[in-house]
Design a protein around this motif. Sequence first.
Motif, PDB file in Angstrom:
ATOM      1  N   HIS A 164      46.961  24.809  42.761  1.00 40.58           N
ATOM      2  CA  HIS A 164      45.636  24.160  42.510  1.00 40.58           C
ATOM      3  C   HIS A 164      44.770  23.964  43.409  1.00 40.58           C
ATOM      4  CE1 HIS A 164      46.691  22.723  38.429  1.00 40.58           C
ATOM      5  NE2 HIS A 164      47.871  22.428  38.979  1.00 40.58           N
ATOM      6  N   TYR A 221      41.033  31.347  42.230  1.00 44.37           N
ATOM      7  CA  TYR A 221      41.492  32.604  41.463  1.00 44.37           C
ATOM      8  C   TYR A 221      40.023  32.718  40.088  1.00 44.37           C
ATOM      9  CZ  TYR A 221      43.671  28.661  38.798  1.00 44.37           C
ATOM     10  OH  TYR A 221      43.881  27.492  37.950  1.00 44.37           O
ATOM     11  N   GLN A 222      39.818  33.849  39.750  1.00 43.72           N
ATOM     12  CA  GLN A 222      38.978  34.143  38.720  1.00 43.72           C
ATOM     13  C   GLN A 222      39.396  34.665  37.521  1.00 43.72           C
ATOM     14  OE1 GLN A 222      35.753  33.805  39.960  1.00 43.72           O
ATOM     15  NE2 GLN A 222      36.640  33.298  42.103  1.00 43.72           N
ATOM     16  N   PHE A 223      40.491  34.208  36.891  1.00 46.61           N
ATOM     17  CA  PHE A 223      41.117  34.473  35.703  1.00 46.61           C
ATOM     18  C   PHE A 223      41.787  33.360  34.999  1.00 46.61           C
ATOM     19  CE2 PHE A 223      44.115  35.252  38.895  1.00 46.61           C
ATOM     20  CZ  PHE A 223      45.557  34.747  38.388  1.00 46.61           C
ATOM     21  N   GLN A 224      42.138  33.333  33.849  1.00 45.98           N
ATOM     22  CA  GLN A 224      42.803  32.233  33.179  1.00 45.98           C
ATOM     23  C   GLN A 224      44.473  32.573  33.170  1.00 45.98           C
ATOM     24  OE1 GLN A 224      41.540  29.314  31.812  1.00 45.98           O
ATOM     25  NE2 GLN A 224      43.678  28.751  31.653  1.00 45.98           N
ATOM     26  N   PRO A 225      45.097  31.672  33.923  1.00 44.83           N
ATOM     27  CA  PRO A 225      46.450  31.906  33.944  1.00 44.83           C
ATOM     28  C   PRO A 225      47.151  31.506  32.589  1.00 44.83           C
ATOM     29  CG  PRO A 225      45.904  30.311  35.657  1.00 44.83           C
ATOM     30  CD  PRO A 225      44.636  30.546  34.612  1.00 44.83           C
ATOM     31  N   SER A 226      48.415  32.092  32.178  1.00 46.88           N
ATOM     32  CA  SER A 226      49.043  31.863  31.118  1.00 46.88           C
ATOM     33  C   SER A 226      50.357  31.600  31.418  1.00 46.88           C
ATOM     34  CB  SER A 226      49.026  33.219  30.285  1.00 46.88           C
ATOM     35  OG  SER A 226      48.109  34.017  30.067  1.00 46.88           O
ATOM     36  N   LYS A 257      47.226  38.087  40.504  1.00 45.67           N
ATOM     37  CA  LYS A 257      47.874  38.901  39.448  1.00 45.67           C
ATOM     38  C   LYS A 257      48.845  40.020  39.946  1.00 45.67           C
ATOM     39  CE  LYS A 257      44.720  38.197  35.526  1.00 45.67           C
ATOM     40  NZ  LYS A 257      44.284  38.868  34.464  1.00 45.67           N
ATOM     41  N   TRP A 301      53.989  29.471  35.998  1.00 46.59           N
ATOM     42  CA  TRP A 301      53.108  28.531  35.434  1.00 46.59           C
ATOM     43  C   TRP A 301      54.096  28.026  34.308  1.00 46.59           C
ATOM     44  CZ3 TRP A 301      48.111  28.140  32.432  1.00 46.59           C
ATOM     45  CH2 TRP A 301      47.754  26.575  32.198  1.00 46.59           C
ATOM     46  N   TYR A 343      52.758  22.307  32.978  1.00 48.92           N
ATOM     47  CA  TYR A 343      51.708  22.360  33.833  1.00 48.92           C
ATOM     48  C   TYR A 343      52.034  22.258  35.343  1.00 48.92           C
ATOM     49  CZ  TYR A 343      48.710  22.315  29.847  1.00 48.92           C
ATOM     50  OH  TYR A 343      48.365  22.706  28.502  1.00 48.92           O
TER      51      TYR A 343
END
Length: 155
Positions: free
Chosen positions: A92, A96-101, A121, A143, A147
């Motif tokens: 946290h 980062y510049q992306f949406q984690p899954s 990634k 992840w 959460y």
Amino acid sequence: MTKNSANGVNSYDSDSTGSLVHFFNRNVTPYATSTLGPKFDLVPVEKQKDIMINVARMHAQQEYDRIIALVQVLESQAHEIKRRLEITDAVHAAEYQFQPSHGQCYWLVFDTDKKKTILAKHGPDGWSSSAPDHYEYIAQVKWLGDYTWIEVKEE
């Protein structure tokens, strides 16, 4: 057997030893007082006590060992949860510049040029040529559905 000088119901005076023993009570002696009673062996009381205490110690030690094993399991689980919280905090705090899954693995990396932690990634072996020289890989993380993040070994 002689007359009881105290007139007790189960007591009598004894002269079997050659001298008079007043008020000999058959009910309070642990040994046979006549040959008319049933035959029995003397109970080795000290040996029985030793056996009982050894059995008690053995059972108590087994219970103690079982509890210690449970404590070790709980301690291990507590360390895992603590590490999970540390990893979650680190992710946290990372950029980062992306949406984690959920369920996907990523890498915590320290970028020595920018002096900050990032979530990447690609791992150290995921690059077409080689990982950037200014990346220091900290841990591979995953992840979870609650959460939180956990550290995983390389997959």
